[in-house]
Design a protein around this motif. Structure first.
Motif, PDB file in Angstrom:
ATOM      1  N   PRO A 172      53.099 -90.698  27.891  1.00 57.44           N
ATOM      2  CA  PRO A 172      52.752 -91.850  27.041  1.00 57.44           C
ATOM      3  C   PRO A 172      53.985 -92.479  26.376  1.00 57.44           C
ATOM      4  O   PRO A 172      54.097 -93.700  26.305  1.00 57.44           O
ATOM      5  N   ARG A 173      54.916 -91.631  25.945  1.00 56.39           N
ATOM      6  CA  ARG A 173      56.087 -92.165  25.248  1.00 56.39           C
ATOM      7  C   ARG A 173      56.953 -92.970  26.194  1.00 56.39           C
ATOM      8  O   ARG A 173      57.437 -94.055  25.866  1.00 56.39           O
ATOM      9  N   PHE A 174      57.141 -92.464  27.400  1.00 52.03           N
ATOM     10  CA  PHE A 174      57.972 -93.161  28.399  1.00 52.03           C
ATOM     11  C   PHE A 174      57.358 -94.501  28.748  1.00 52.03           C
ATOM     12  O   PHE A 174      58.028 -95.530  28.751  1.00 52.03           O
ATOM     13  N   PRO A 233      61.424 -75.360  31.489  1.00 52.48           N
ATOM     14  CA  PRO A 233      61.918 -76.421  32.377  1.00 52.48           C
ATOM     15  C   PRO A 233      61.398 -76.257  33.792  1.00 52.48           C
ATOM     16  O   PRO A 233      61.147 -75.149  34.248  1.00 52.48           O
ATOM     17  N   GLU A 234      61.224 -77.397  34.490  1.00 49.01           N
ATOM     18  CA  GLU A 234      60.854 -77.345  35.901  1.00 49.01           C
ATOM     19  C   GLU A 234      62.112 -77.052  36.706  1.00 49.01           C
ATOM     20  O   GLU A 234      63.173 -77.583  36.409  1.00 49.01           O
ATOM     21  N   LEU A 256      57.650 -96.985  25.771  1.00 56.26           N
ATOM     22  CA  LEU A 256      58.977 -97.436  25.355  1.00 56.26           C
ATOM     23  C   LEU A 256      59.825 -97.978  26.496  1.00 56.26           C
ATOM     24  O   LEU A 256      60.821 -98.639  26.261  1.00 56.26           O
ATOM     25  N   CYS A 257      59.449 -97.706  27.741  1.00 56.06           N
ATOM     26  CA  CYS A 257      60.303 -98.121  28.851  1.00 56.06           C
ATOM     27  C   CYS A 257      59.637 -99.090  29.789  1.00 56.06           C
ATOM     28  O   CYS A 257      60.149 -99.366  30.861  1.00 56.06           O
ATOM     29  N   SER A 270      63.670 -80.397  38.605  1.00 62.29           N
ATOM     30  CA  SER A 270      63.626 -81.719  37.992  1.00 62.29           C
ATOM     31  C   SER A 270      64.340 -81.675  36.649  1.00 62.29           C
ATOM     32  O   SER A 270      64.381 -80.634  35.994  1.00 62.29           O
ATOM     33  N   ARG A 271      64.915 -82.797  36.231  1.00 64.13           N
ATOM     34  CA  ARG A 271      65.505 -82.813  34.905  1.00 64.13           C
ATOM     35  C   ARG A 271      64.509 -83.272  33.847  1.00 64.13           C
ATOM     36  O   ARG A 271      64.845 -83.366  32.675  1.00 64.13           O
ATOM     37  N   GLY A 272      63.269 -83.524  34.269  1.00 56.91           N
ATOM     38  CA  GLY A 272      62.218 -83.816  33.301  1.00 56.91           C
ATOM     39  C   GLY A 272      62.131 -85.279  32.945  1.00 56.91           C
ATOM     40  O   GLY A 272      62.412 -86.146  33.758  1.00 56.91           O
ATOM     41  N   PHE A 273      61.771 -85.567  31.690  1.00 57.51           N
ATOM     42  CA  PHE A 273      61.578 -86.937  31.175  1.00 57.51           C
ATOM     43  C   PHE A 273      60.553 -87.661  32.044  1.00 57.51           C
ATOM     44  O   PHE A 273      60.825 -88.711  32.623  1.00 57.51           O
TER      45      PHE A 273
END
Lengths: 122, 329
Positions: free
Chosen positions: A26-28, A14-15, A31-32, A18-21
């Motif tokens: 590519p997925r974000f 983990p960074e 899909l978003c 940051s909480r990541g995501f």
């Protein structure tokens, strides 16, 4: 004796800040990316307001320099000091002649997370 | 040439890892979620263990975590008396479902429209995620805390394991218990394999396989130590199990023979699951880490690279990390 299997690298961890995501993954993006233009306008307005607030905060910090500032802390403690500077992350505030319940401290660092409010005369 | 297993350690959690779950295979690979007593469940890329994000919001230990098949939604069960539903792409919290006690288990239906929860208040709840404000359907019957609750048999039935040393099969519509299995010891884990309708149960040192329809025993195996979790390979040729002695055991499902055991964790193993493609399995431990293990040791997959001995000493091997011969993991 068996040879251990080689690995290309170890899994990334983990960074710290940051909480990541990651929004650029590519997925974000696939899909978003379906936000409407209304959402985009709201986001822009929010960002503009945030920038403005941040700017005002930084100006306030620079105006506080050399001024007598009153710090309101927990347990109804109030202290006065001459403000010097803040560190980059606004975690610590450098002050002089800090009037504490235990006496006056010539030079001190105040933990900003302990400060509830601060006020000064412009 | 025989190769020695190199587990991949995923660090980041600061307390014991108590549950983990894989998603199905999506166009972006498959994913893994881990539940931890530090209250911060994490999402990882399933084949590499790379951290993707942390779901922030729970105010207590997270006891259960699951992903839907497409890895677009996540659900978590926590000691703060809530179950939460998350957007697994953005990491945002979507729903908080208040309960009256610690929530231990969460499970999505195949279509991701319903969420099943179970916990210390002994009641199973079914939430319609399309109508989150509506009261959940409740199924009561267990006389002790529910440890695990799963949808099964095309989401028409529910399997639950509780501290009352029973496993019960419920009909979702009538909310009646169709069958009950009683044990001498509390069931430590349960896994449902839809393809083949097999239920994998662990209790004491035993790993047992039941038919999910009839709850008839198929076969059972005793391990050298108390087992906390087991998982059956998608092709049903192996199963893996881990527990109190920190080791992971791999068994042949057909012959029930122990094939291998692996050391690596520094604490008891709480959960173990095969990936949806069967190429690796993940284990979560009291030591706060997740480890990924290869099913076929030495195969090139994910971060593991099959290297011939000549390549190890050649100039081309700079990009490879070769663990030292004496691994004390």
């Amino acid at each position: 004796m068996k040879t251990p299997v080689s690995v290309l690298r170890l899994p990334s961890g983990p960074e710290p800040n940051s909480r990541g995501f990651d929004p650029s993954s590519p997925r974000f993006t696939a899909l978003c990316s379906s936000s409407s233009s209304d959402d985009d306008d709201d986001d822009e307005e929010q960002q503009r307001l945030r920038s403005e607030l941040r700017q005002r905060f930084l100006w306030t910090l620079s105006l506080m320099k050399h001024k007598l500032v009153q710090f309101d802390m927990h347990e109804r403690v109030r202290m006065r000091a001459r403000f010097g500077a803040s560190d980059l992350d606004v975690l610590r505030l450098q002050v002089s002649e800090l009037e504490t319940p235990l006496g006056v401290q010539r030079e001190a660092l105040v933990r900003s997370q302990d400060v509830l409010a601060c006020s000064f005369e412009l | 040439m025989a190769m020695r297993q190199t587990p991949l350690t995923c660090s980041g959690h600061t307390r014991p890892v108590v549950d983990l779950a894989f998603s199905g295979i999506t166009p972006y690979g498959y994913f893994l979620i881990s539940a931890c007593k530090d209250g911060k469940p994490m999402l990882r890329q399933g084949d590499t263990g790379d951290w993707i994000g942390t779901f922030l919001g729970h105010k207590g230990a997270v006891w259960g975590a699951t992903l839907n098949k497409e890895a677009t939604k996540a659900a978590t069960a926590a000691a703060d008396f809530t179950a939460k539903v998350w957007d697994a792409v953005t990491g945002d919290e979507v729903l908080t479902l208040a309960h009256k006690h610690i929530v231990k288990s969460v499970n999505f239906t195949e279509d991701s429209n319903c969420l099943l929860t179970g916990g210390n208040d002994k009641v199973l709840r079914i939430y319609d995620l399309g109508k989150p404000e509506a009261e959940p359907q409740e199924i009561a019957g267990h006389t002790s805390a529910i440890k695990k609750a799963l949808w099964c048999n095309n989401d028409q039935q529910i399997l639950s394991a509780a501290e009352d040393k029973t496993i019960r099969l419920w009909d979702k519509n009538t909310k009646e218990a169709v069958k009950t299995l009683s044990f001498d010891a509390s069931v430590s884990s349960m896994e449902y394999i839809p393809d083949g309708e097999i239920l994998v149960i662990t209790y004491g040192r035993t790993i047992a396989f039941y038919s999910a329809h009839s709850l008839d025993l198929i076969k059972a195996v005793d391990a050298p130590a108390s087992i906390h979790s087991a998982s059956l390979h998608p092709e049903k040729d192996f199963f893996v199990a881990g527990g109190d002695d920190f080791k992971l055991y791999k068994y042949d499902y057909t012959t029930k023979e122990e094939m291998e055991s692996y050391k690596g964790h520094f604490g008891p193993i709480h959960c173990v699951r095969f990936s949806p493609d069967g190429e690796l399995y993940a284990s979560g431990s009291e030591d706060g880490t997740l480890r990924l293990w290869q099913t076929a040791v030495g195969k090139t997959y994910g971060l593991w690279k099959c290297v011939l001995p000549e390549e190890l000493s050649s100039e081309n091997s700079e990009a490879l990390y070769c663990p030292p011969a004496e691994i004390k993991a």
